[in-house]
Design a protein around this motif. Structure first.
Motif, PDB file in Angstrom:
ATOM      1  N   ARG A  13       0.776  -1.072  -0.203  1.00 11.02           N
ATOM      2  CA  ARG A  13       0.517  -0.277   0.459  1.00 11.02           C
ATOM      3  C   ARG A  13       1.177   1.353   0.166  1.00 11.02           C
ATOM      4  O   ARG A  13       1.253   1.072   0.804  1.00 11.02           O
ATOM      5  CB  ARG A  13      -0.892   0.028   1.530  1.00 11.02           C
ATOM      6  CG  ARG A  13      -2.115   0.885   0.736  1.00 11.02           C
ATOM      7  CD  ARG A  13      -2.782   1.179   2.354  1.00 11.02           C
ATOM      8  NE  ARG A  13      -4.174  -0.055   1.735  1.00 11.02           N
ATOM      9  CZ  ARG A  13      -4.946  -0.096   2.148  1.00 11.02           C
ATOM     10  NH1 ARG A  13      -5.436   0.377   3.469  1.00 11.02           N
ATOM     11  NH2 ARG A  13      -6.071  -0.758   1.965  1.00 11.02           N
ATOM     12  N   ASP A  14       0.968   2.446  -1.335  1.00  8.20           N
ATOM     13  CA  ASP A  14       2.156   2.966  -0.871  1.00  8.20           C
ATOM     14  C   ASP A  14       2.629   3.107  -1.223  1.00  8.20           C
ATOM     15  O   ASP A  14       3.770   3.788  -0.413  1.00  8.20           O
ATOM     16  CB  ASP A  14       1.132   4.587   0.483  1.00  8.20           C
ATOM     17  CG  ASP A  14      -0.442   4.551   0.333  1.00  8.20           C
ATOM     18  OD1 ASP A  14      -1.041   5.050  -0.894  1.00  8.20           O
ATOM     19  OD2 ASP A  14      -0.623   4.607   1.355  1.00  8.20           O
ATOM     20  N   ARG A  16       4.761   0.561  -0.008  1.00 10.64           N
ATOM     21  CA  ARG A  16       4.886  -0.275   1.424  1.00 10.64           C
ATOM     22  C   ARG A  16       4.117  -1.288   1.497  1.00 10.64           C
ATOM     23  O   ARG A  16       3.931  -1.884   1.440  1.00 10.64           O
ATOM     24  CB  ARG A  16       5.196   0.412   2.699  1.00 10.64           C
ATOM     25  CG  ARG A  16       5.623   2.007   2.676  1.00 10.64           C
ATOM     26  CD  ARG A  16       6.863   1.911   2.604  1.00 10.64           C
ATOM     27  NE  ARG A  16       7.796   1.337   3.441  1.00 10.64           N
ATOM     28  CZ  ARG A  16       8.860   1.456   4.298  1.00 10.64           C
ATOM     29  NH1 ARG A  16       9.667   2.155   2.940  1.00 10.64           N
ATOM     30  NH2 ARG A  16       9.488   1.097   4.873  1.00 10.64           N
ATOM     31  N   ASP A  28       3.136  -1.884   9.506  1.00 12.47           N
ATOM     32  CA  ASP A  28       4.343  -1.824   7.556  1.00 12.47           C
ATOM     33  C   ASP A  28       5.928  -2.342   7.915  1.00 12.47           C
ATOM     34  O   ASP A  28       5.656  -3.194   8.887  1.00 12.47           O
ATOM     35  CB  ASP A  28       5.511   0.220   7.978  1.00 12.47           C
ATOM     36  CG  ASP A  28       6.006   0.540   6.803  1.00 12.47           C
ATOM     37  OD1 ASP A  28       5.464   1.371   6.194  1.00 12.47           O
ATOM     38  OD2 ASP A  28       6.687  -0.660   6.714  1.00 12.47           O
ATOM     39  N   ASP A  51      -1.490  -5.578  -4.470  1.00 14.40           N
ATOM     40  CA  ASP A  51      -1.209  -3.747  -4.651  1.00 14.40           C
ATOM     41  C   ASP A  51      -2.579  -3.154  -4.292  1.00 14.40           C
ATOM     42  O   ASP A  51      -3.247  -2.800  -5.697  1.00 14.40           O
ATOM     43  CB  ASP A  51      -0.567  -3.439  -5.329  1.00 14.40           C
ATOM     44  CG  ASP A  51      -0.214  -1.542  -4.419  1.00 14.40           C
ATOM     45  OD1 ASP A  51      -0.845  -0.534  -4.520  1.00 14.40           O
ATOM     46  OD2 ASP A  51       1.065  -1.318  -5.285  1.00 14.40           O
ATOM     47  N   THR A  53      -3.801   0.174  -3.295  1.00 11.21           N
ATOM     48  CA  THR A  53      -4.055   1.449  -3.775  1.00 11.21           C
ATOM     49  C   THR A  53      -4.327   1.598  -4.893  1.00 11.21           C
ATOM     50  O   THR A  53      -4.153   1.508  -5.699  1.00 11.21           O
ATOM     51  CB  THR A  53      -2.517   2.011  -4.035  1.00 11.21           C
ATOM     52  OG1 THR A  53      -1.410   1.449  -3.149  1.00 11.21           O
ATOM     53  CG2 THR A  53      -2.164   3.351  -3.687  1.00 11.21           C
ATOM     54  N   THR A  55      -5.867   5.168  -5.913  1.00 10.53           N
ATOM     55  CA  THR A  55      -5.809   6.197  -6.390  1.00 10.53           C
ATOM     56  C   THR A  55      -4.563   6.539  -7.877  1.00 10.53           C
ATOM     57  O   THR A  55      -4.259   5.820  -8.182  1.00 10.53           O
ATOM     58  CB  THR A  55      -5.213   7.579  -5.662  1.00 10.53           C
ATOM     59  OG1 THR A  55      -3.835   7.252  -5.549  1.00 10.53           O
ATOM     60  CG2 THR A  55      -6.021   7.994  -4.573  1.00 10.53           C
ATOM     61  N   GLN A  57      -2.086   8.684  -8.649  1.00  6.82           N
ATOM     62  CA  GLN A  57      -1.048   8.591  -8.198  1.00  6.82           C
ATOM     63  C   GLN A  57      -0.429   7.479  -7.924  1.00  6.82           C
ATOM     64  O   GLN A  57       0.765   7.223  -8.590  1.00  6.82           O
ATOM     65  CB  GLN A  57      -1.316   9.746  -7.337  1.00  6.82           C
ATOM     66  CG  GLN A  57       0.062  10.079  -7.545  1.00  6.82           C
ATOM     67  CD  GLN A  57       0.092  12.042  -7.298  1.00  6.82           C
ATOM     68  OE1 GLN A  57      -1.170  11.823  -6.509  1.00  6.82           O
ATOM     69  NE2 GLN A  57       0.782  12.644  -7.454  1.00  6.82           N
ATOM     70  N   GLY A  58      -1.878   6.724  -7.163  1.00  5.41           N
ATOM     71  CA  GLY A  58      -0.422   5.690  -5.975  1.00  5.41           C
ATOM     72  C   GLY A  58      -1.085   4.513  -7.437  1.00  5.41           C
ATOM     73  O   GLY A  58       0.515   3.645  -7.670  1.00  5.41           O
ATOM     74  N   ARG A  62       2.781   2.413  -8.481  1.00  4.73           N
ATOM     75  CA  ARG A  62       2.619   1.092  -8.936  1.00  4.73           C
ATOM     76  C   ARG A  62       3.471   0.608 -10.382  1.00  4.73           C
ATOM     77  O   ARG A  62       4.383  -0.202  -9.322  1.00  4.73           O
ATOM     78  CB  ARG A  62       1.416   0.481  -9.042  1.00  4.73           C
ATOM     79  CG  ARG A  62       1.322  -1.075  -9.162  1.00  4.73           C
ATOM     80  CD  ARG A  62       0.059  -1.617  -8.223  1.00  4.73           C
ATOM     81  NE  ARG A  62      -0.942  -1.666  -9.797  1.00  4.73           N
ATOM     82  CZ  ARG A  62      -2.208  -2.814  -9.522  1.00  4.73           C
ATOM     83  NH1 ARG A  62      -2.564  -2.653  -8.280  1.00  4.73           N
ATOM     84  NH2 ARG A  62      -3.058  -2.484 -10.311  1.00  4.73           N
TER      85      ARG A  62
END
Lengths: 251, 208
Positions: A13-14, A16, A28, A51, A53, A55, A57-58, A62
Motif C-alpha cells: 500500500r502506497d 510499502r 508496515d 497492491d 492502492t 488512487t 497517483q498510487g 505501483r
C-alpha cells in the motif's frame, strides 16, 4: 511434475509492504523491492505482489514498484490488486509482471478473463478468489478486498473462471487470513475437484505442516506473508521441512 | 558489453527477458525491423502469447525469413517458450499455420488429464548441472521427437509433466528453451551468461 512452489506475498500500500489480519489493521513491513530480493535469496519460487492502492497517483507509483522488483528478481512475479481492465494488465506486464491477478473486476465482468487470455495467453491470467464461509458453511466469494459478499459459490466461480480463460487460481480463505490457523483444506479440496489448473493456497499458514497439508489437499503452490515478514520462518527453512516430509521442492 | 536484440512483436511480454539480460551485463534493445536481425550479434525471440498471431506478426514485420536464416546458419539466437515453438514446423495450437521450420518437429498440446497449464518448477535432469527450471505452457514438443532432433545435430534436454517433453535444444550458438531461463533463478541466469559469452559447452552441460 513441478515442485511445490513456496510464494511469499507482498501486500503493498502506497509503495510499502503491509500486513494485517483479515485485510485489516495494517502494519508496515518494508520496501517491496528489498523484501522481494531477500525472499528470492532465501529460495522463494515466485513472488506475489498485491497492491491495493486505488488512487491514480498510487497506480503510477505501483508501476514503478513493479519495475523495481522486476530488476531484482530472476524468478516469476505475479501482480494484482484492483486490476480493472486489459489496459491496466498490459501496463503491469510491460513493467515486469509475468502474471496478472484479477479479482473483483472479473466478478463484475467475467468476460475480462477471456479478453486477458486472448491477449496474453492464459498462463498470464490468475483468478484471485477470496472466499468466506457463511453461517451454513457454504464458501462464498468476497469482492472489493473482502468488503462485499457475492452470491457466488467459490468452487463454481473457480470452474467458470477457468472455462473463461484463467490459467491459475489464487485461493484465499478470508476466514483464515492472518490467523495462523492453517489453510482451509476443505475449501482447497473443493476447488481442486472443480478445476484442473494450478491452485495457489493462501490464508492462514503458520508453519510447514500447514503447507504440507495444503499440498496434499491439491495445492500446487502455497502462499504466505506474515510468517516470512515477521521472520518466524525463512523460505529455505520451510523447504527443508517439506523435503523431510517427502515433498519435492526446488533447492 | 554485449548488444542483444530482442524481437518485439508487440504481443509478447519482453520486460523479464530484458531485465535478465541486463543482470548478466548485456545491453538489450527491442527491435522489429528485418535489417536489425541481420546486423545483430545476439538475437532473442521471446514468447508469450499464441502461435498463430505470433507467426502472423513475424510475417507481417518481415522477420520470419531473416530469423529462419539466422537459426539455420548458426547465428547466436535464443528462443524462449513460444519462441522455441515458433522455431518448429507447426503447432497443434494453430494447425494450419507453418512455423519457422528450423526444428524438424511439431508442437503438440500437453496430454489431457494433467494439470494444465504446466506452470512451475520442474526438474530438468541428466546433465552436469541438473536443476529445476521454470515453465509456463500448455504446448510442447513431445519427448518421442527427441531422436529426430538429435539426428539433426541438436542437443536435447527433456523434462516430464509427467510424460517426457523436450525442455530445450541447442546447436552451437542457437539455443531454444521451453522453460523461461530469465525466470529460472541463478541456474537460468548462468545459462543466459554462458550463451551470451559463447561458452556453448557450459550451455550443453545445463542442457544434456
Amino acid at each position: 511434475m513441478p515442485a511445490v512452489r513456496i510464494i511469499p506475498c507482498l501486500d503493498v500500500r502506497d509503495g510499502r509492504v503491509v500486513k494485517g489480519v483479515r485485510f485489516q489493521d495494517l502494519r508496515d513491513m518494508g520496501e517491496p523491492a528489498v523484501q522481494a530480493a531477500a525472499y528470492a535469496d532465501q529460495g522463494a519460487d515466485e513472488i506475489v505482489m498485491l497492491d491495493v492502492t486505488a488512487t491514480l497517483q498510487g497506480r503510477l507509483a505501483r508501476l514503478r514498484t513493479v519495475g523495481q522488483v522486476r530488476r531484482r528478481l530472476n524468478i516469476p512475479l505475479t501482480v494484482g490488486g484492483g486490476v480493472g481492465d486489459a489496459a491496466e494488465a498490459r501496463r503491469l506486464l510491460e513493467n515486469g509482471a509475468d502474471k496478472v491477478a484479477v479479482n473483483s473486476a472479473a466478478i463484475g465482468r467475467p468476460g475480462l478473463l477471456t479478453e486477458l487470455a486472448d491477449l496474453f495467453g492464459r498462463q498470464c491470467v490468475v483468478l484471485a478468489i477470496d472466499g468466506r464461509r457463511d453461517p451454513q458453511g457454504r464458501p462464498l466469494v468476497l469482492s472489493r478486498s473482502g468488503s462485499r459478499q457475492e452470491d457466488l459459490d467459490v468452487p463454481a466461480w473457480a470452474r467458470r473462471g477457468v472455462a473463461l480463460g484463467a490459467g491459475e487460481i489464487l485461493l484465499t480463505s478470508w476466514d483464515r487470513d492472518g490467523t495462523g490457523a492453517g489453510y482451509d483444506l476443505d475449501l482447497l479440496a473443493e476447488v481442486r475437484a472443480a478445476v484442473d489448473v494450478p491452485i495457489i493456497a493462501s490464508g492462514g499458514a503458520a508453519d510447514p505442516g500447514h503447507m504440507a497439508a495444503a499440498a496434499k489437499a491439491g495445492a500446487d503452490a502455497v502462499l504466505a506473508a506474515t510468517i516470512f515478514h515477521d521472520g518466524s520462518w525463512t523460505v529455505g527453512g520451510i523447504k527443508q521441512e517439506l523435503a523431510q516430509r517427502g515433498l519435492e521442492v526446488r533447492s | 558489453m554485449r548488444d542483444v536484440m530482442i524481437i518485439d512483436t508487440g504481443l509478447a511480454n519482453v520486460r523479464s527477458v530484458q531485465a535478465a539480460l541486463e543482470r548478466v551485463g548485456a545491453r538489450p534493445r527491442r527491435v522489429s525491423q528485418p535489417f536489425e536481425i541481420a546486423a545483430a550479434e545476439f538475437v532473442v525471440l521471446p514468447g508469450v502469447g499464441a502461435f498463430g498471431p505470433a507467426m502472423a506478426e513475424l510475417h507481417r514485420l518481415g522477420l520470419a525469413a531473416p530469423l529462419r536464416l539466422r537459426a539455420l546458419s548458426g547465428g547466436p539466437l535464443l528462443g524462449v517458450c513460444l519462441g522455441m515453438q515458433l522455431l518448429c514446423e507447426g503447432s497443434d495450437e494453430m494447425p494450419g499455420v507453418r512455423g519457422l521450420a528450423v526444428l524438424p518437429v511439431r508442437v503438440a498440446r500437453l496430454p489431457a488429464g494433467i494439470r494444465a497449464p504446466h506452470m512451475g518448477w520442474t526438474l530438468v535432469s541428466g546433465g552436469d548441472r541438473p536443476s529445476h527450471a521454470y515453465f509456463a505452457h500448455s504446448f510442447a514438443v513431445a519427448g518421442e521427437d527427441a531422436g529426430r532432433l538429435a539426428v539433426s545435430g541438436w542437443q536435447v534436454m527433456t523434462a516430464g509433466h509427467p510424460r517426457p517433453f523436450v525442455a530445450g535444444v541447442q546447436r552451437g550458438d542457437v539455443l531454444a528453451c521451453q522453460f523461461h531461463p530469465e525466470l529460472s533463478g541463478d541456474w537460468g541466469q548462468d545459462l543466459l551468461d554462458a550463451w551470451l559469452n559463447g561458452r556453448t559447452q557450459e550451455v550443453a552441460a545445463c542442457l544434456q
